[in-house]
Design a protein around this motif. Sequence first.
Motif, PDB file in Angstrom:
ATOM      1  N   MET A   1       0.836  -1.212   0.000  1.00 57.81           N
ATOM      2  CA  MET A   1       0.000   0.000   0.000  1.00 57.81           C
ATOM      3  C   MET A   1       0.864   1.252   0.000  1.00 57.81           C
ATOM      4  N   VAL A   2       1.928   1.227   0.775  1.00 54.80           N
ATOM      5  CA  VAL A   2       2.840   2.375   0.841  1.00 54.80           C
ATOM      6  C   VAL A   2       3.450   2.656  -0.528  1.00 54.80           C
ATOM      7  N   ASP A   3       3.726   1.598  -1.286  1.00 54.13           N
ATOM      8  CA  ASP A   3       4.370   1.753  -2.598  1.00 54.13           C
ATOM      9  C   ASP A   3       3.421   2.227  -3.688  1.00 54.13           C
ATOM     10  N   CYS A   4       2.091   2.224  -3.389  1.00 55.32           N
ATOM     11  CA  CYS A   4       1.121   2.684  -4.402  1.00 55.32           C
ATOM     12  C   CYS A   4       1.207   4.202  -4.546  1.00 55.32           C
ATOM     13  N   LEU A   5       1.639   4.655  -5.717  1.00 57.49           N
ATOM     14  CA  LEU A   5       1.756   6.092  -5.962  1.00 57.49           C
ATOM     15  C   LEU A   5       0.384   6.735  -6.054  1.00 57.49           C
ATOM     16  N   PRO A   6       0.246   7.990  -5.621  1.00 54.30           N
ATOM     17  CA  PRO A   6      -1.050   8.678  -5.722  1.00 54.30           C
ATOM     18  C   PRO A   6      -1.452   8.911  -7.171  1.00 54.30           C
ATOM     19  N   MET A   7      -2.747   8.877  -7.435  1.00 52.04           N
ATOM     20  CA  MET A   7      -3.275   9.114  -8.780  1.00 52.04           C
ATOM     21  C   MET A   7      -4.044  10.429  -8.804  1.00 52.04           C
ATOM     22  N   MET A   8      -3.572  11.371  -9.605  1.00 51.76           N
ATOM     23  CA  MET A   8      -4.195  12.695  -9.725  1.00 51.76           C
ATOM     24  C   MET A   8      -4.359  13.339  -8.349  1.00 51.76           C
ATOM     25  N   SER A   9      -3.371  13.155  -7.504  1.00 48.27           N
ATOM     26  CA  SER A   9      -3.385  13.696  -6.147  1.00 48.27           C
ATOM     27  C   SER A   9      -1.956  13.783  -5.663  1.00 48.27           C
ATOM     28  N   GLN A  10      -1.742  14.618  -4.641  1.00 46.73           N
ATOM     29  CA  GLN A  10      -0.405  14.744  -4.067  1.00 46.73           C
ATOM     30  C   GLN A  10      -0.128  13.677  -3.021  1.00 46.73           C
ATOM     31  N   ARG A  11      -1.179  13.120  -2.431  1.00 43.69           N
ATOM     32  CA  ARG A  11      -0.993  12.221  -1.287  1.00 43.69           C
ATOM     33  C   ARG A  11      -1.875  10.977  -1.408  1.00 43.69           C
ATOM     34  N   THR A  12      -1.484   9.929  -0.695  1.00 44.41           N
ATOM     35  CA  THR A  12      -2.344   8.775  -0.469  1.00 44.41           C
ATOM     36  C   THR A  12      -2.594   8.667   1.028  1.00 44.41           C
ATOM     37  N   LEU A  13      -3.720   8.056   1.383  1.00 42.62           N
ATOM     38  CA  LEU A  13      -4.089   7.880   2.789  1.00 42.62           C
ATOM     39  C   LEU A  13      -4.280   6.397   3.058  1.00 42.62           C
ATOM     40  N   ILE A  14      -3.580   5.888   4.055  1.00 42.32           N
ATOM     41  CA  ILE A  14      -3.699   4.487   4.465  1.00 42.32           C
ATOM     42  C   ILE A  14      -4.247   4.461   5.892  1.00 42.32           C
ATOM     43  N   ILE A  15      -5.358   3.752   6.086  1.00 40.45           N
ATOM     44  CA  ILE A  15      -5.979   3.642   7.415  1.00 40.45           C
ATOM     45  C   ILE A  15      -5.934   2.185   7.855  1.00 40.45           C
ATOM     46  N   VAL A  16      -5.310   1.943   8.979  1.00 40.41           N
ATOM     47  CA  VAL A  16      -5.233   0.600   9.562  1.00 40.41           C
ATOM     48  C   VAL A  16      -6.105   0.586  10.814  1.00 40.41           C
ATOM     49  N   ASN A  17      -7.157  -0.241  10.802  1.00 41.76           N
ATOM     50  CA  ASN A  17      -8.123  -0.271  11.903  1.00 41.76           C
ATOM     51  C   ASN A  17      -7.852  -1.415  12.870  1.00 41.76           C
ATOM     52  N   ASP A  18      -7.692  -1.061  14.144  1.00 42.04           N
ATOM     53  CA  ASP A  18      -7.614  -2.034  15.240  1.00 42.04           C
ATOM     54  C   ASP A  18      -6.508  -3.076  15.047  1.00 42.04           C
TER      55      ASP A  18
ATOM     56  N   TYR B   1       4.587  11.269   0.246  1.00 44.59           N
ATOM     57  CA  TYR B   1       3.211  11.305  -0.265  1.00 44.59           C
ATOM     58  C   TYR B   1       2.250  10.455   0.575  1.00 44.59           C
ATOM     59  N   VAL B   2       2.752   9.688   1.524  1.00 41.28           N
ATOM     60  CA  VAL B   2       1.906   8.787   2.309  1.00 41.28           C
ATOM     61  C   VAL B   2       1.496   9.441   3.631  1.00 41.28           C
ATOM     62  N   CYS B   3       0.230   9.266   3.977  1.00 38.78           N
ATOM     63  CA  CYS B   3      -0.253   9.546   5.342  1.00 38.78           C
ATOM     64  C   CYS B   3      -0.823   8.236   5.875  1.00 38.78           C
ATOM     65  N   LEU B   4      -0.191   7.704   6.898  1.00 31.41           N
ATOM     66  CA  LEU B   4      -0.585   6.430   7.486  1.00 31.41           C
ATOM     67  C   LEU B   4      -1.190   6.682   8.868  1.00 31.41           C
ATOM     68  N   VAL B   5      -2.418   6.173   9.063  1.00 26.69           N
ATOM     69  CA  VAL B   5      -3.113   6.371  10.336  1.00 26.69           C
ATOM     70  C   VAL B   5      -3.505   5.016  10.917  1.00 26.69           C
ATOM     71  N   PHE B   6      -2.999   4.723  12.109  1.00 28.80           N
ATOM     72  CA  PHE B   6      -3.434   3.548  12.861  1.00 28.80           C
ATOM     73  C   PHE B   6      -4.570   3.991  13.784  1.00 28.80           C
ATOM     74  N   VAL B   7      -5.744   3.383  13.605  1.00 25.61           N
ATOM     75  CA  VAL B   7      -6.926   3.767  14.375  1.00 25.61           C
ATOM     76  C   VAL B   7      -7.258   2.660  15.379  1.00 25.61           C
ATOM     77  N   TYR B   8      -7.285   3.027  16.657  1.00 30.21           N
ATOM     78  CA  TYR B   8      -7.663   2.089  17.717  1.00 30.21           C
ATOM     79  C   TYR B   8      -9.091   2.396  18.136  1.00 30.21           C
ATOM     80  N   ASP B   9      -9.988   1.455  17.840  1.00 33.02           N
ATOM     81  CA  ASP B   9     -11.395   1.638  18.188  1.00 33.02           C
ATOM     82  C   ASP B   9     -11.848   0.535  19.136  1.00 33.02           C
ATOM     83  N   LEU B  10     -11.836  -0.698  18.678  1.00 31.34           N
ATOM     84  CA  LEU B  10     -12.309  -1.809  19.490  1.00 31.34           C
ATOM     85  C   LEU B  10     -11.237  -2.342  20.431  1.00 31.34           C
ATOM     86  N   ILE B  11      -9.995  -1.992  20.176  1.00 28.25           N
ATOM     87  CA  ILE B  11      -8.920  -2.418  21.072  1.00 28.25           C
ATOM     88  C   ILE B  11      -8.283  -1.186  21.712  1.00 28.25           C
ATOM     89  N   GLU B  12      -7.646  -1.398  22.854  1.00 24.90           N
ATOM     90  CA  GLU B  12      -7.033  -0.302  23.595  1.00 24.90           C
ATOM     91  C   GLU B  12      -5.594  -0.099  23.139  1.00 24.90           C
TER      92      GLU B  12
END
Length: 345
Positions: free
Chosen positions: A75-92, A113-124
């Motif tokens: 996912m990190v290696d996927c270049l953005p398409m018609m955009s400056q950035r890509t967004l990767i969201i990893v849930n729980d 170009y990558v913004c990576l967000v780890f989201v903790y919802d169901l786990i602490e």
Amino acid sequence: MPPKAKPDTAAYQKLKKDLREGNVGNLYVFHGEEAYLRDYYLGQIRQKLLPAGMEEFNLHTISGKEFDVKTLAQMVDCLPMMSQRTLIIVNDYDIYKGDKDALAAVLRDLPEYVCLVFVYDLIEYKADARTKLAALVKERGSVVPFNRQGQGDLVDWISRRFRAMDHDIGTEEAKYLIFLCGDLMNNLISEIGKIGSYARHHRITREDIDAVATPQLDAVVFQMTDAIAAGNFDRAAAVLGDLLHMQEAPIKLLSVLGKQLRQLYTARLAIEQRKGTAYLMELWGMRSAYPAERLMQSARRFSLAWCRRAVIRCGETDLAMKSTGADGEELLIGLLMELAVKKGA
């Protein structure tokens, strides 16, 4: 009971500032109880980074159950398409329980170009400060806790939500709503919607709130002890009857009542020692002054001896429920009758 430390809001405030200025970082960890704020700011990041219509190509999501470092690297290696950035969201996904070295290697070389967000919802989220990964996340990214909001911020937010529905609400009524329904914003949104639809006048009243809001259990139990304080046993019995009719387990009700009585006892002790609401808030880790003020008002109508005895009898009833096999409802009703009869003791 040691006082709770005040939550650190530096990362949260920086996130708000960066988003206002259009500076979205490369790495975030989002966690905390306030899901509404977490989802709101995740949405703000999406809006800032992803051009409308191109989300399918530049947004990548993965759940914790499906996560592996190889997939993330792809996912990190996927270049953005018609955009400056890509967004990767990893849930729980618990970043400290998997292959930390492999994950650290990916995080260390995140492209701009990558913004990576780890989201903790169901786990602490529990950071392991001993690991190199924790130091890397702190160096390269931002760990943002979304904590329950303080009373002042919540009152302002509630006022804005009601204004959007063409209603107005006073500060005391907003505090009462928080006391009655809790301070989590996702729950308050639904309550505000019900109240705003029900209210017939521009100004929201306490009667409007009581008519349609669904109170949290702690608030209902407080109403029961408040009725005892006022000498209104019929009202106290009616509240308990409603709770039992809703099939709330007696042991659960006793647990909440026990906490309420302990708080009442400490409030009475605070009055005896000429201490104010600030002491009570610190002792119980309260974010809002309103429940502390209500406790102090109620405690003034009880004697110190009654408060002490109430706490002891609650503990004895708890033991009886767990060890004697006696009917829980009967024990709870008997405790309530005893507390009401001996209120003046």
